[in-house]
Design a protein around this motif. Structure first.
Motif, PDB file in Angstrom:
ATOM      1  N   THR A 123      28.861  -5.530 -75.724  1.00 24.30           N
ATOM      2  CA  THR A 123      30.004  -5.257 -74.854  1.00 24.30           C
ATOM      3  C   THR A 123      31.029  -6.373 -74.998  1.00 24.30           C
ATOM      4  O   THR A 123      30.684  -7.558 -74.949  1.00 24.30           O
ATOM      5  CB  THR A 123      29.585  -5.151 -73.375  1.00 24.30           C
ATOM      6  OG1 THR A 123      28.644  -4.083 -73.219  1.00 24.30           O
ATOM      7  CG2 THR A 123      30.796  -4.884 -72.487  1.00 24.30           C
ATOM      8  N   LEU A 124      32.281  -5.979 -75.180  1.00 18.30           N
ATOM      9  CA  LEU A 124      33.395  -6.920 -75.182  1.00 18.30           C
ATOM     10  C   LEU A 124      34.451  -6.391 -74.216  1.00 18.30           C
ATOM     11  O   LEU A 124      34.952  -5.276 -74.385  1.00 18.30           O
ATOM     12  CB  LEU A 124      33.988  -7.060 -76.583  1.00 18.30           C
ATOM     13  CG  LEU A 124      35.344  -7.785 -76.677  1.00 18.30           C
ATOM     14  CD1 LEU A 124      35.249  -9.203 -76.119  1.00 18.30           C
ATOM     15  CD2 LEU A 124      35.833  -7.808 -78.117  1.00 18.30           C
ATOM     16  N   THR A 126      37.936  -7.838 -72.101  1.00 20.82           N
ATOM     17  CA  THR A 126      38.838  -8.971 -71.900  1.00 20.82           C
ATOM     18  C   THR A 126      40.195  -8.484 -71.412  1.00 20.82           C
ATOM     19  O   THR A 126      40.573  -7.327 -71.655  1.00 20.82           O
ATOM     20  CB  THR A 126      39.004  -9.769 -73.206  1.00 20.82           C
ATOM     21  OG1 THR A 126      39.822 -10.922 -72.963  1.00 20.82           O
ATOM     22  CG2 THR A 126      39.635  -8.918 -74.295  1.00 20.82           C
ATOM     23  N   LEU A 142      37.319 -13.020 -70.126  1.00 23.80           N
ATOM     24  CA  LEU A 142      36.556 -12.589 -71.300  1.00 23.80           C
ATOM     25  C   LEU A 142      35.095 -12.419 -70.914  1.00 23.80           C
ATOM     26  O   LEU A 142      34.500 -13.308 -70.300  1.00 23.80           O
ATOM     27  CB  LEU A 142      36.661 -13.615 -72.419  1.00 23.80           C
ATOM     28  CG  LEU A 142      35.745 -13.392 -73.638  1.00 23.80           C
ATOM     29  CD1 LEU A 142      36.152 -12.137 -74.398  1.00 23.80           C
ATOM     30  CD2 LEU A 142      35.764 -14.605 -74.556  1.00 23.80           C
ATOM     31  N   LEU A 144      31.504 -11.278 -72.887  1.00 22.88           N
ATOM     32  CA  LEU A 144      30.761 -10.902 -74.085  1.00 22.88           C
ATOM     33  C   LEU A 144      29.299 -10.734 -73.712  1.00 22.88           C
ATOM     34  O   LEU A 144      28.701 -11.625 -73.087  1.00 22.88           O
ATOM     35  CB  LEU A 144      30.881 -11.988 -75.167  1.00 22.88           C
ATOM     36  CG  LEU A 144      32.180 -12.068 -75.950  1.00 22.88           C
ATOM     37  CD1 LEU A 144      32.184 -13.324 -76.807  1.00 22.88           C
ATOM     38  CD2 LEU A 144      32.374 -10.836 -76.815  1.00 22.88           C
ATOM     39  N   GLN A 159      24.797 -13.390 -72.409  1.00 25.24           N
ATOM     40  CA  GLN A 159      26.101 -13.071 -71.830  1.00 25.24           C
ATOM     41  C   GLN A 159      26.939 -14.335 -71.712  1.00 25.24           C
ATOM     42  O   GLN A 159      26.461 -15.376 -71.265  1.00 25.24           O
ATOM     43  CB  GLN A 159      25.948 -12.417 -70.459  1.00 25.24           C
ATOM     44  CG  GLN A 159      27.267 -12.029 -69.794  1.00 25.24           C
ATOM     45  CD  GLN A 159      27.071 -11.190 -68.553  1.00 25.24           C
ATOM     46  OE1 GLN A 159      26.711 -10.016 -68.622  1.00 25.24           O
ATOM     47  NE2 GLN A 159      27.284 -11.783 -67.384  1.00 25.24           N
TER      48      GLN A 159
END
Length: 220
Positions: A123-124, A126, A142, A144, A159
């Motif tokens: 998962t990204l 932002t 952000l 990640l 994470q």
């Protein structure tokens, strides 16, 4: 006494959060200086056929309790973030986003640009947003997350989160927050070690390092 306050705040936030969506991950983190509760999820609105629409809803409820709490100092903090974005396929993950955040200090409407990509194990998420108020702050967020399988039933949970605020007023404070989690996952549980690093100030900055462990559960 501090542990009791933490549990009560957690329960107060869990109950309404569970009613919002069918699947909500919640985290309880205990560090050497503070404890926190966090409920955060992404959810596409669906159409009449049950398919995802172009509208994505992001919701977060977070509270923190300092172990040095007194009647007047180091009081608990809370924050609620609600964001809506319009995700057109032609934008390849980018989307305009409108955000409302509620903190101890007040209510802050914001707008900006978001990017979201999610697959089975990655998962990204932002965004860069700006307050719509006088002397606005700029926020960069952000998230990640990487959760590859280790065995058939166990997966790695990693994470990284970064939350940074840059003021337009040169006399206002900068705020930088980095959160890291590293652990294992089994079914709907994740657990492991974590660290939260915060830095705030202008010419002189105050740093807080909070290191400990987390327990995460996905309500379904």
């Amino acid at each position: 006494m501090t542990r009791t306050i933490i549990v009560l705040i957690s329960l107060m936030l869990i109950v309404p959060a569970i009613r919002l969506a069918a699947q909500i991950p919640v985290e309880v983190f205990g560090g050497n200086r503070k404890a926190s509760f966090d409920a955060m999820f992404f959810r596409y609105f669906t159409d009449e056929e049950g398919k995802n629409s172009r509208f994505l809803f992001f919701s977060r409820a977070r509270s923190t309790v300092d172990y040095r709490i007194t009647k007047t100092e180091n009081l608990p903090t809370f924050g609620f973030t609600e964001a809506f974005s319009y995700n057109h396929p032609g934008l390849k993950g980018f989307a305009p986003v409108a955000v409302v955040q509620i903190f101890n200090a007040g209510v802050y409407p914001k707008a900006g640009v978001q990017y979201f990509h999610a697959s089975k194990n990655f998962t990204l998420f932002t965004w860069v947003v700006c307050e719509t108020l006088k002397d606005p702050d700029w926020d960069g967020f952000l998230l990640l997350r990487f959760t590859p399988a280790i065995t058939e039933k166990i997966h790695l949970f990693t994470q990284l989160e970064s939350v940074n605020t840059v003021p337009s007023d040169r006399d206002a404070n900068f705020n930088f927050i980095q959160r890291m989690r590293l652990g294992l996952g089994f079914k709907t549980f994740q657990f492991g070690a974590g660290a939260d690093f915060t830095e705030a100030g202008n010419e002189i900055f105050v740093n807080v390092f909070n290191v400990g462990g987390f327990l995460r559960y996905e309500f379904r």
